[in-house]
Design a protein around this motif. Structure first.
Motif, PDB file in Angstrom:
ATOM      1  N   VAL A   5      -6.182   4.379  -1.104  1.00 56.17           N
ATOM      2  CA  VAL A   5      -7.155   3.613  -0.314  1.00 56.17           C
ATOM      3  C   VAL A   5      -8.246   3.056  -1.206  1.00 56.17           C
ATOM      4  CG1 VAL A   5      -8.834   3.752   1.552  1.00 56.17           C
ATOM      5  CG2 VAL A   5      -6.640   4.941   1.755  1.00 56.17           C
TER       6      VAL A   5
ATOM      7  N   VAL B 255      -3.494  -5.627   8.255  1.00 57.96           N
ATOM      8  CA  VAL B 255      -2.751  -4.473   7.752  1.00 57.96           C
ATOM      9  C   VAL B 255      -1.499  -4.342   8.610  1.00 57.96           C
ATOM     10  CG1 VAL B 255      -2.739  -1.992   7.386  1.00 57.96           C
ATOM     11  CG2 VAL B 255      -4.819  -3.304   6.934  1.00 57.96           C
TER      12      VAL B 255
ATOM     13  N   ARG C  87      -9.038  -0.893  -1.661  1.00 60.96           N
ATOM     14  CA  ARG C  87     -10.374  -1.335  -1.266  1.00 60.96           C
ATOM     15  C   ARG C  87     -11.028  -2.104  -2.399  1.00 60.96           C
ATOM     16  NH1 ARG C  87     -12.446   3.429   0.599  1.00 60.96           N
ATOM     17  NH2 ARG C  87     -13.121   3.971  -1.508  1.00 60.96           N
TER      18      ARG C  87
ATOM     19  N   PRO D 174      -3.241   8.810   0.575  1.00 62.53           N
ATOM     20  CA  PRO D 174      -4.665   8.597   0.828  1.00 62.53           C
ATOM     21  C   PRO D 174      -5.434   8.219  -0.427  1.00 62.53           C
ATOM     22  CG  PRO D 174      -3.888  10.533   1.979  1.00 62.53           C
ATOM     23  CD  PRO D 174      -2.770  10.117   1.087  1.00 62.53           C
TER      24      PRO D 174
ATOM     25  N   ILE E  48      -2.096   4.666   6.889  1.00 67.88           N
ATOM     26  CA  ILE E  48      -1.497   5.753   6.109  1.00 67.88           C
ATOM     27  C   ILE E  48      -1.414   7.021   6.936  1.00 67.88           C
ATOM     28  CG2 ILE E  48      -1.865   7.239   4.092  1.00 67.88           C
ATOM     29  CD1 ILE E  48      -3.111   4.821   2.688  1.00 67.88           C
ATOM     30  N   ARG E  49      -2.426   7.268   7.745  1.00 68.42           N
ATOM     31  CA  ARG E  49      -2.488   8.528   8.487  1.00 68.42           C
ATOM     32  C   ARG E  49      -1.581   8.521   9.704  1.00 68.42           C
ATOM     33  NH1 ARG E  49      -8.403  10.556   9.861  1.00 68.42           N
ATOM     34  NH2 ARG E  49      -8.370  10.570   7.573  1.00 68.42           N
TER      35      ARG E  49
ATOM     36  N   VAL F 260       0.850  -1.191   0.000  1.00 72.71           N
ATOM     37  CA  VAL F 260       0.000   0.000   0.000  1.00 72.71           C
ATOM     38  C   VAL F 260       0.885   1.240   0.000  1.00 72.71           C
ATOM     39  CG1 VAL F 260      -1.812   1.261   1.205  1.00 72.71           C
ATOM     40  CG2 VAL F 260      -1.788  -1.243   1.246  1.00 72.71           C
TER      41      VAL F 260
ATOM     42  N   VAL G 275      -6.597   0.559   6.488  1.00 73.38           N
ATOM     43  CA  VAL G 275      -5.567   1.125   5.622  1.00 73.38           C
ATOM     44  C   VAL G 275      -5.472   2.633   5.805  1.00 73.38           C
ATOM     45  CG1 VAL G 275      -4.912   1.531   3.215  1.00 73.38           C
ATOM     46  CG2 VAL G 275      -5.717  -0.725   3.937  1.00 73.38           C
ATOM     47  N   THR G 276      -6.613   3.301   5.955  1.00 75.21           N
ATOM     48  CA  THR G 276      -6.603   4.753   6.175  1.00 75.21           C
ATOM     49  C   THR G 276      -5.864   5.091   7.452  1.00 75.21           C
ATOM     50  OG1 THR G 276      -8.689   4.993   4.975  1.00 75.21           O
ATOM     51  CG2 THR G 276      -8.037   6.783   6.463  1.00 75.21           C
ATOM     52  N   ASN G 277      -6.125   4.357   8.529  1.00 75.62           N
ATOM     53  CA  ASN G 277      -5.426   4.602   9.798  1.00 75.62           C
ATOM     54  C   ASN G 277      -3.930   4.381   9.671  1.00 75.62           C
ATOM     55  OD1 ASN G 277      -7.691   5.341  11.188  1.00 75.62           O
ATOM     56  ND2 ASN G 277      -8.032   3.335  12.143  1.00 75.62           N
TER      57      ASN G 277
ATOM     58  N   SER H 259     -10.948  -0.242   4.267  1.00 76.07           N
ATOM     59  CA  SER H 259     -10.885   1.217   4.166  1.00 76.07           C
ATOM     60  C   SER H 259     -10.428   1.826   5.477  1.00 76.07           C
ATOM     61  CB  SER H 259     -12.239   1.773   3.754  1.00 76.07           C
ATOM     62  OG  SER H 259     -12.197   3.181   3.700  1.00 76.07           O
ATOM     63  N   GLU H 260     -11.000   1.376   6.585  1.00 78.35           N
ATOM     64  CA  GLU H 260     -10.674   1.957   7.885  1.00 78.35           C
ATOM     65  C   GLU H 260      -9.247   1.627   8.311  1.00 78.35           C
ATOM     66  OE1 GLU H 260     -10.807   4.099  11.247  1.00 78.35           O
ATOM     67  OE2 GLU H 260     -12.244   4.112   9.598  1.00 78.35           O
TER      68      GLU H 260
END
Length: 823
Positions: A716, A772, A720, A713, A751-752, A709, A747-749, A744-745
Motif C-alpha cells: 500500500v 481500484v 500510494r 498490505p 487487499i483486505r 497491486v 487499495v487497503t480495502n 490508501s483507503e
C-alpha cells in the motif's frame, strides 16, 4: 203494384238506363214489397230513415208511406220495366213518422219471386240539398284569399286579379289590366315567369311551387321570396283559353331555409384548423359577399395569447378600463379592405358609439339598419371611422359579440355598402348563428393552442437545456416538435457524465402525443439518469427501464379503467450507449429503436446494429449489448424514427440519406446537426424529431496511469507513493494529499476484502479519477462509525473529501472509483 201509384206522380218517366248508383243495402234504407203493394221486409236503415219500426210496417200497405198523389199508369210502367229485368230509379217524397215529408232517391230492382209471390227490392236514401255558391261568396273568396291570384289571356296579359296580388306587387289593378307582367315588374324575374306561363299554354301541363326572389313596389327595401303555381284555363271544347296563376309570399320560409343553408356551409368553411387567427379570417371570408360587403373580427388579447381566460372581466379596476382587442380577421368586396381603419394584428378596440364594454358582457347583437356617419356620436367618438363610412357608403350595420362556453372572445361587425338592401331583423338571426358557430371554433382553437403550448413548454423543460460531453465527446443536438395538428410527441435525448471520463448517450421515443406523452418522457429520462448513475451496463439499464414502463402502464390501466377507457398500453423505444475515451470502445443496447449511425474520420458511413430488442413496456424479453471500437474523431449519431421516415415511409432510404448528410466534414458539429434535420425534414411532420450527434475523443497515455497491486498490505505504501508522484507530475500538487488518502483507503480495502488481481488507475480529464479494480463482485458499504470504534471511517472520509464516488461492475469483477474536481 197499386200501392206504388203515388211514386209515379213524382217521376217524369222511366229512366232510360239502370240505376245511377250501385245498390248499397248496407247503408241505404231497404224494403221488400210484393206485387200487391204489401211490405214483406223492413231494414234498420228504413227504420232510421222514416222512424217506423218493422212491427208497424211489415204486413201493411206501402202506399201509406208515400207523401205524393197516386199515379197508377206510371206505376204500371215501372212494374213492366222491372219484370223485363231492368231496374228503375227516381225521386219521390215519403212520410216520416213525425209527419214531415222527406225527399229520397228511390231505386227499384228487377222483379224476383219469394215462393209464389212476385217481389221487388226498394232502396232509398235521403236527397240532401246541394250547396250553391252565391256570387257574393265567390267574390269574397277571390278578393279576400290570402293567396294572390290572377288570370292571364293567351297573350299573357292581365284579365283579372284579386286584391291580395295587388298588395303583393304594389301596382294598382287599373295599371295591370291589359298589360304583361314583364312590363310592370321588370325586376321580378318577369321573363322567366312568362316563359313558364307560355309553357303551360302550349302543353296544358300545370307548374306548381316555383320559387323566386324579387322586390315589390309595396316594400322596395326588402327582398321577398314567392312561390307561384300556374294551371291552364280550359273551355267546353277542351281548348286552352288562358292561364291562372297563384302567388304566395314565402319569405319567412325562404329566410329560415337560407339561414340553415348558410349555417351548414359555414360549418364546412369556418374552423378548418385549430388556429385562432385563421378561424377568425375564415369567418370574415365566408360572410363576404354572401351576407355583407365588409366584415371585421376583433378578438380580445387574452384570447390570442396562450394563457388567456378573459381575466379582465374579474379585475377590480375602474369601470372605464375596457378590454384590449386586436384585429384577427377582415374581408371586403373591395380589394385590400380600404374601409378598415386598422389592419390585422393591430389593436382594434372598436365598439359602436353609445356602447361600452357591457356590449361584450351582455352579448346582445346591435342592429343599425341605417348607418348615419353624420351622427354626432360617430363624429365625436369615432371620427376616422365616420370618415371611412361616408367615403365608402357603408349604410347598414350589425355587430355581434362573440361568446362561447361563458367565455367572452370578441366582437364581429358586418356592414353593407354595394349591396343596397338594409339589414333586417332576420339578418340579425343569421349573423348571430354564424358568429356563434365561429365562436365555438375560436374557443376550441384557443383551448387547443393553450394546451399545445403547455405540452411543448413541458416537453422542452424536460429536455436537457445544455449538453456537455466533457473531454470524451463533443456533442450537438436538434429537436423539432410535431405538427401542432398532431400534438406534441415524447421524443427525448440526453448526455450523461459517467465515472472514468466515460459518457452515456441516450435517445428515446414515447408512443403517443400530448401532455401525457411529454410527462411520460420526463419520467423515463429521469429514470435513465438515475439508472446510469448506478453504473448499470446498457442491457441491464434497459431491463430496469422496461420494468418501469410496465409499472407506468399498470397505473395508466387502473386510471383509465375508472374512466372506462380501453387504451392502456404505454410503450417506448430507447437506445443507450456508453463511450469510454480511454479504450475508445462504445457499448450499446437498444429497445426497438433504430440503430445509430457512425461516420469514421475518413467519411465512411456504417450503421452498427446491436440486437433490436423489444420496445419498452412488453416485458418478459431480454436485451443484449454490443461493443464496438471507435477511432478518434469518429461521429456517432442517435436519432428518432421521425427523422428518417420521410413522406414515403421508407426508413432504409432515410437512413442512407442521413449517413450522406453526416459524412460532410466541412461543417462544425452544431451546423451539421441543424443542416441535416432541415434537409431531411423540410416541412412539419406528424411525429417529433430528435437528433444527437457526438464526435469522439480519446484520452492518451499521458492522461492515464495504472499499476498492478500485490495482495500484500506492505504494498500500500509503495502504490500510494507512486500515485502521489504521478499527481505531482501532472501539476496537481493541491490534490496530492487527498489522492494519497483515497488511494490508501481504496487499495487497503481491496487487499483486505476483495480478490486478486487488483489494479490501480488514475485518469486525468476534467476530473482526477482514482479507480481500484478487483475480481470480487461485493461492493463496499459506506457506514458511520461510532465514537468507540477504532476503524470503519475510511470510505466516509473518501466521500467527504471527493466530489463523488461509487462502484461499477465489470465482467471480471468491480471497480471502486472516486473523483476530485481539478482546480
Amino acid at each position: 203494384m197499386a200501392p206504388m201509384d203515388p211514386a209515379r206522380e213524382a217521376s217524369d218517366g222511366p229512366t232510360p238506363s239502370g240505376p245511377r248508383e250501385l245498390l248499397d243495402a248496407s247503408t241505404d234504407a231497404a224494403a221488400v214489397v210484393s206485387a200487391a203493394g204489401v211490405v214483406l221486409g223492413w231494414t234498420r236503415g228504413a227504420e232510421a230513415l222514416l222512424g217506423l219500426p218493422a212491427s208497424e210496417v211489415v204486413g201493411g200497405s206501402a202506399a201509406r208511406l208515400v207523401a205524393m198523389p197516386a199515379d197508377p199508369a206510371r206505376v204500371a210502367a215501372v212494374a213492366q220495366r222491372c219484370r223485363a229485368g231492368m231496374g228503375w230509379s227516381g225521386l219521390i217524397s215519403v212520410r216520416h213518422r213525425d209527419g214531415r215529408s222527406l225527399d229520397v232517391d228511390l231505386r227499384v230492382s228487377a222483379s224476383f219471386r219469394i215462393g209464389a209471390d212476385e217481389c221487388f227490392l226498394l232502396s232509398a236514401r235521403e236527397r240532401r240539398q246541394q250547396w250553391s255558391v252565391g256570387q257574393s261568396v265567390l267574390d269574397g273568396f277571390l278578393t279576400r284569399s290570402p293567396i294572390g291570384m290572377a288570370v292571364m289571356d293567351e297573350e299573357l296579359r292581365y284579365v283579372w286579379l284579386n286584391d291580395t296580388l295587388e298588395r303583393f306587387g304594389g301596382v294598382p289593378r287599373e295599371q295591370r289590366l291589359g298589360r304583361r307582367l314583364s312590363e310592370l315588374l321588370p325586376g321580378l324575374q318577369g321573363a322567366a315567369i312568362e316563359g313558364l306561363m307560355r309553357k303551360v299554354l302550349d302543353t296544358g301541363v300545370p307548374v306548381t311551387d316555383y320559387e323566386y326572389l324579387g322586390w315589390s313596389w309595396a316594400d322596395p327595401h326588402r327582398q321577398h321570396a314567392y312561390s307561384t303555381s300556374f294551371f291552364p284555363l280550359v273551355d267546353a271544347d277542351e281548348s286552352v283559353t288562358g292561364v291562372c296563376y297563384m302567388v304566395q309570399d314565402v319569405t319567412e320560409r325562404w329566410t329560415a331555409r337560407r339561414l340553415l343553408t348558410l349555417v351548414n356551409e359555414a360549418g364546412t368553411c369556418v374552423g378548418t384548423t385549430l388556429d385562432v387567427m385563421r378561424t377568425a379570417q375564415e369567418l370574415a371570408d365566408f360572410a363576404v359577399p354572401r351576407f355583407a360587403d365588409f366584415v371585421v373580427v376583433d378578438l380580445l388579447e387574452p384570447v390570442l395569447s396562450t394563457e388567456g381566460h378573459g381575466a379582465w372581466l374579474t379585475d377590480a379596476g375602474p369601470a372605464s378600463v375596457g378590454p384590449v382587442m386586436r384585429r384577427a380577421g377582415m374581408s371586403s368586396v373591395r380589394e385590400g379592405c380600404p374601409e378598415a381603419v386598422v389592419r390585422v394584428g393591430d389593436r382594434a378596440g372598436f365598439l359602436p358609439p353609445a356602447h361600452d364594454v357591457n356590449l361584450l358582457v351582455d352579448g346582445e347583437p346591435i342592429l343599425l339598419p341605417v348607418l348615419d356617419p353624420s351622427d354626432e356620436r360617430w363624429i365625436t367618438e369615432q371620427p376616422e371611422r365616420a370618415a371611412k363610412i361616408k367615403e365608402f357608403g357603408l349604410h347598414s350595420f350589425i355587430a355581434v359579440p362573440m361568446r362561447a362556453r361563458n367565455t367572452i372572445l370578441g366582437i364581429t361587425t358586418f356592414m353593407r355598402s354595394l349591396n343596397p338592401v338594409q339589414f333586417q331583423p332576420d339578418d340579425v338571426l343569421l349573423a348571430r348563428e354564424l358568429v356563434a358557430r365561429a365562436a365555438l371554433c375560436v374557443d376550441n382553437a384557443r383551448r387547443y393552442t393553450r394546451e399545445h403550448t403547455a405540452a411543448v413548454t413541458l416537453q422542452r423543460s424536460l429536455l436537457p437545456q445544455a449538453l456537455t460531453g466533457g473531454t470524451a465527446v463533443e456533442v450537438a443536438s436538434a429537436y423539432l416538435p410535431a405538427d401542432p395538428t398532431d400534438g406534441v410527441g415524447g421524443d427525448w435525448f440526453d448526455v450523461i457524465q459517467l465515472s472514468g471520463g466515460r459518457v452515456g448517450l441516450v435517445v428515446g421515443d414515447v408512443v403517443g402525443h400530448g401532455i401525457t406523452a411529454a410527462a411520460t418522457m420526463g419520467r423515463l429520462r429521469t429514470a435513465v439518469q438515475t439508472l446510469a448513475d448506478m453504473e448499470l451496463p446498457p442491457d441491464e439499464l434497459l431491463a430496469h427501464l422496461d420494468d418501469l414502463v410496465l409499472r407506468l402502464s399498470a397505473e395508466r390501466t387502473d386510471d383509465e379503467a375508472a374512466h372506462r377507457s380501453t387504451t392502456a398500453f404505454l410503450g417506448a423505444t430507447c437506445l443507450y450507449a456508453v463511450y469510454d475515451p480511454v479504450t475508445r470502445r462504445c457499448t450499446m443496447a437498444r429497445a426497438g429503436h433504430p440503430p445509430p449511425v457512425v461516420v469514421a474520420p475518413d467519411g465512411q458511413v456504417s450503421f452498427p446494429e446491436p440486437p433490436a430488442g423489444p420496445p419498452l413496456g412488453l416485458g418478459g424479453m431480454a436485451f443484449e449489448a454490443t461493443e464496438i471500437e471507435l477511432a478518434e474523431n469518429s461521429l456517432i449519431g442517435l436519432y428518432t424514427d421521425g427523422l428518417i421516415e420521410g413522406s414515403d415511409g421508407d426508413m432504409e432510404l432515410g437512413m442512407s440519406r442521413l449517413g450522406e448528410l453526416l459524412s460532410r466534414s466541412d461543417l462544425d458539429l452544431s451546423t451539421l446537426c441543424t443542416s441535416a434535420v432541415r434537409q431531411l425534414v423540410p416541412v412539419p411532420q406528424p411525429d417529433d424529431i430528435a437528433l444527437l450527434l457526438a464526435r469522439t475523443h480519446a484520452l492518451g497515455a499521458d492522461h492515464v496511469a495504472s499499476w498492478q497491486v500485490p495482495v500484500d498490505p506492505a504494498a500500500v505504501a509503495d502504490v500510494r507513493a507512486r500515485a502521489t508522484r504521478q499527481v505531482a507530475a501532472w501539476g496537481l500538487e493541491d490534490l496530492a494529499m487527498t489522492t494519497e488518502l483515497v488511494v490508501s483507503e481504496l487499495v487497503t480495502n481491496a487487499i483486505r476484502y476483495a480478490e486478486p488481481p487488483i489494479r490501480l488507475r488514475l485518469i486525468r480529464d476534467s476530473h482526477l479519477t482514482c479507480e481500484v479494480a478487483d475480481a470480487s463482485s461485493t461492493a463496499p458499504r459506506l457506514r458511520h462509525a461510532r465514537s468507540t470504534d477504532e476503524g470503519g471511517r475510511g470510505l466516509f472520509l473518501v466521500a467527504q473529501l471527493t466530489d463523488r464516488w461509487g462502484a461499477r461492475y465489470t465482467p471480471d469483477g468491480k471497480i471502486i472509483w472516486a473523483e476530485q474536481e481539478i482546480p
